[in-house]
Structures are given as C-alpha cells and as structure tokens.
Design an enzyme around this catalytic site. Structure first.
Site, PDB file in Angstrom:
ATOM      1  N   HIS A 165      -9.813   1.556   4.840  1.00 67.36           N
ATOM      2  CA  HIS A 165      -8.376   1.598   5.431  1.00 67.36           C
ATOM      3  C   HIS A 165      -8.383   2.736   6.479  1.00 67.36           C
ATOM      4  O   HIS A 165      -9.566   3.737   6.284  1.00 67.36           O
ATOM      5  CB  HIS A 165      -7.321   2.206   4.368  1.00 67.36           C
ATOM      6  N   GLU A 225      -5.720  -4.333  10.464  1.00 69.43           N
ATOM      7  CA  GLU A 225      -4.845  -3.542  10.802  1.00 69.43           C
ATOM      8  C   GLU A 225      -5.092  -2.855  12.034  1.00 69.43           C
ATOM      9  O   GLU A 225      -5.870  -1.675  11.902  1.00 69.43           O
ATOM     10  CB  GLU A 225      -4.877  -2.375   9.478  1.00 69.43           C
ATOM     11  N   GLU A 270      -6.981   5.026   7.691  1.00 67.78           N
ATOM     12  CA  GLU A 270      -6.954   6.541   7.229  1.00 67.78           C
ATOM     13  C   GLU A 270      -8.128   7.192   6.376  1.00 67.78           C
ATOM     14  O   GLU A 270      -8.147   8.352   6.516  1.00 67.78           O
ATOM     15  CB  GLU A 270      -5.631   6.672   6.411  1.00 67.78           C
ATOM     16  N   GLY A 315       2.752  -1.222   4.014  1.00 68.26           N
ATOM     17  CA  GLY A 315       2.815   0.564   3.850  1.00 68.26           C
ATOM     18  C   GLY A 315       4.012   0.834   3.499  1.00 68.26           C
ATOM     19  O   GLY A 315       4.741   0.717   2.625  1.00 68.26           O
ATOM     20  N   GLY A 316       4.863   0.955   4.414  1.00 69.46           N
ATOM     21  CA  GLY A 316       6.129   1.821   4.299  1.00 69.46           C
ATOM     22  C   GLY A 316       7.126   1.017   3.768  1.00 69.46           C
ATOM     23  O   GLY A 316       7.930   1.266   2.707  1.00 69.46           O
ATOM     24  N   ASN A 366       0.716  -1.242   0.026  1.00 69.16           N
ATOM     25  CA  ASN A 366      -0.003   0.113  -0.032  1.00 69.16           C
ATOM     26  C   ASN A 366       0.914   1.082  -0.128  1.00 69.16           C
ATOM     27  O   ASN A 366       1.270   1.619   1.096  1.00 69.16           O
ATOM     28  CB  ASN A 366      -0.756  -0.062   1.342  1.00 69.16           C
ATOM     29  N   TRP A 367       0.977   1.672  -1.047  1.00 69.26           N
ATOM     30  CA  TRP A 367       1.888   3.081  -1.294  1.00 69.26           C
ATOM     31  C   TRP A 367       1.433   4.198  -0.596  1.00 69.26           C
ATOM     32  O   TRP A 367       2.213   5.008  -0.542  1.00 69.26           O
ATOM     33  CB  TRP A 367       2.210   3.205  -2.707  1.00 69.26           C
ATOM     34  N   LYS A 368       0.305   4.128  -0.183  1.00 69.72           N
ATOM     35  CA  LYS A 368      -0.391   5.533   0.095  1.00 69.72           C
ATOM     36  C   LYS A 368       0.006   6.385  -0.850  1.00 69.72           C
ATOM     37  O   LYS A 368      -0.067   6.447  -1.740  1.00 69.72           O
ATOM     38  CB  LYS A 368       0.095   5.868   1.684  1.00 69.72           C
ATOM     39  N   GLY A 388       2.115   2.440  10.476  1.00 68.09           N
ATOM     40  CA  GLY A 388       3.102   3.416  10.532  1.00 68.09           C
ATOM     41  C   GLY A 388       3.894   4.026  11.646  1.00 68.09           C
ATOM     42  O   GLY A 388       4.552   5.048  11.867  1.00 68.09           O
ATOM     43  N   SER A 441       2.916  -1.806  10.557  1.00 69.48           N
ATOM     44  CA  SER A 441       4.188  -2.055  10.592  1.00 69.48           C
ATOM     45  C   SER A 441       4.921  -3.289  10.403  1.00 69.48           C
ATOM     46  O   SER A 441       5.960  -3.894  11.107  1.00 69.48           O
ATOM     47  CB  SER A 441       4.720  -1.590  11.933  1.00 69.48           C
TER      48      SER A 441
HETATM   49  P1  PGA Z   1       2.487   0.313   7.481  1.00 76.31           P
HETATM   50  O1  PGA Z   1       1.151   0.526   6.911  1.00 76.31           O
HETATM   51  O2  PGA Z   1       2.985  -1.007   7.095  1.00 76.31           O
HETATM   52  O3  PGA Z   1       3.394   1.609   7.090  1.00 76.31           O
HETATM   53  O4  PGA Z   1       2.460   0.439   9.082  1.00 76.31           O
HETATM   54  C1  PGA Z   1       0.302  -0.551   6.741  1.00 76.31           C
HETATM   55  C2  PGA Z   1      -1.096  -0.144   6.031  1.00 76.31           C
HETATM   56  O5  PGA Z   1      -1.365   1.172   6.577  1.00 76.31           O
HETATM   57  O6  PGA Z   1      -1.722  -0.623   5.190  1.00 76.31           O
END
Ligand code: PGA
Length: 252
Positions: A96, A167, A98, A232-233, A9-11, A173, A211
């Site tokens: 998600h 999640e 966010e 994500g990251g 997930n590149w966001k 993050g 994470s």
């Molecule tokens: P993260 O994000 O791996 O950076 O914690 C995961 C996500 O939000 O899908």
C-alpha cells in the site's frame, strides 16, 4: 468478465465495539441483498480474531493490511503469514502506498511480501500507483509497470493467484478520484503486462482504489478492466460500503 471483488481497507481505524456495530450493519444489508461481488474487509491485526468470529460463514471474507516478508524470528512488531493463516485470513494487502511512503517499503520488499503471502495460501492484494508529481511528469505507466514487474519477477508462476490494486497516490483519501477513463487506461496497461508475463492476465483481478465511494463506484466498476475496488474511507460506513457492493454488476 471476472467476478468483482470489493475489499475494504479500514487502515488504522476501529475498535471492538465500533467494529461489531459496523459488521452487524453490513451483514444485515448483505442478508437483504446478497452480493453479486466477492466482499472482503482488511482490518488491523488485533481485530482479525473478531472478524473471524463475526464473519465466519458469512459472504464477507477478511484479510490483513500487511504481512511480514519474513517467515518467523526476531522481527519485533511484525506479523507473519502463518499467524494470519491462524485467523483464516484470505487476503493481505501488500505495498500500500502508505507502507511504501511511511515505512520505506521498496519494490523488492513488496515483492517478498507478496511471495510470503502466496507461500502461506493468502491472496496478496498488491498495490501500485503513481504520485501526483509522477503523473504530472508523464511517468504513470513507467511507475506502475516497474512496481508490478518487481512482483511478477519474484512470484513467477504463482501470479495467477494474486490481486492487483491500482491506487493513484493522489486519489487516496483526498476525495479526488481518477476518472473512469484515467483508471481504465492504467488498468489496461497492467492487464497487458500480466498477460505478457504470465499468459493469464485476463483472469487476474485488478481493483481500483482511491476515493471510490457510493456515488462514483458504478462508473468505475463499469470499465472493462476494473474488477473491483479497494475501499478506504467508505468501508468505515456500512451504508456506503453496501452501496458500492450493490454497484457491482453480476459476472457474465
Ligand atoms: P480511500 O483509500 O478509499 O480512503 O481513498 C483507499 C486505500 O487507501 O486503499
């Protein structure tokens, strides 16, 4: 055991040049060590055409990070399922945290988006997860079950086609990962809920996200009910993403 799915997930990150470099590095890595897992990247909508061009015929699928709950019409800024299909998106993340937090997406909106994806032949990756306050109040199970129940209620018989991602919001993050035991406990609850509602919960893939990285992926992915990761990251760094993919045991 289900074949694992590792979805990046590149966001809201990336750029044409940086994406190209990243994808080339990932593809080179996968050519050397073909993945035992299925792999996908969920990119910002403007880059879906680029992913389609660079990833067609490769072991990586691609998807969107959101999908409109509406079919078409006067919804400025939204992207419909049919548009995502035009770019051969296989997946769309829905709900998600966010989106729930910054865009006030309710359980009902998330369910409508999941249904819209399914109607368009796109696999929704439905995210559920508790906040730190909810976990500390002992509400984790109630929260994730409520979030998933709203989706099951709406998508009904199509539930077998969806992927769920647990999640925990406090792990996203933050560098603070759920322990394998904490994650497994919630995954087992979600699996039982899917099984009770649909009779085929064993086959639904339930990903862990929050994470996940090259160092902790193997332990998380070894849990019986963790069928992959939403990353994500670490999906923005080819070496890390490749290590997570390489941590996946082959399906039995
Ligand atoms: P993260 O994000 O791996 O950076 O914690 C995961 C996500 O939000 O899908």
């Amino acid at each position: 055991m289900n074949t694992k799915l590792i979805a990046g997930n590149w966001k809201m990150n990336g750029g044409l040049e940086a994406n190209q470099r990243l994808l080339q590095e990932m593809l080179a890595g996968l050519a050397v060590s073909p993945p035992a897992a299925q792999v996908a990247l969920c990119a910002p909508a403007p880059y879906l055409a680029q992913l389609q061009t660079l990833l067609s015929g490769s072991p990586m699928a691609w998807g969107a990070q959101d999908i409109s709950a509406h079919e078409q019409g006067a919804y400025t800024g939204e992207v419909s399922g049919a548009m995502l299909r035009d770019f051969a998106c296989r997946y769309a993340i829905v709900g998600h945290s966010e989106r729930r937090q910054y865009h006030q997406e309710t359980d009902e909106v998330v369910a409508a988006k999941a249904q819209r994806a399914l109607n368009c032949g796109i696999t929704p990756i439905v995210c559920v997860g508790e906040t730190l306050a909810e976990r500390e109040a002992g509400e984790t199970v109630a929260v994730v079950k409520r979030q998933l129940a709203a989706v099951i209620h709406v998508v009904a018989h199509c539930t077998s086609e969806m992927v769920v991602a647990y999640e925990p919001v406090w792990a996203i993050g933050t560098g603070r990962t759920a322990t394998p035991e904490q994650a497994q406990e919630v995954h087992a609850v979600l699996r039982a809920q899917l099984q009770a509602a649909t009779g085929h919960g064993k086959h639904n893939r339930i990903l862990y996200g929050g994470s996940m990285n090259a160092a902790n992926a193997a332990d998380l992915l070894a849990q019986p009910d963790i069928d992959g990761g939403l990353i994500g990251g670490a999906s923005l760094k080819a070496a890390d993403f490749l290590k997570i993919i390489a941590s996946c045991p082959a399906a039995a």
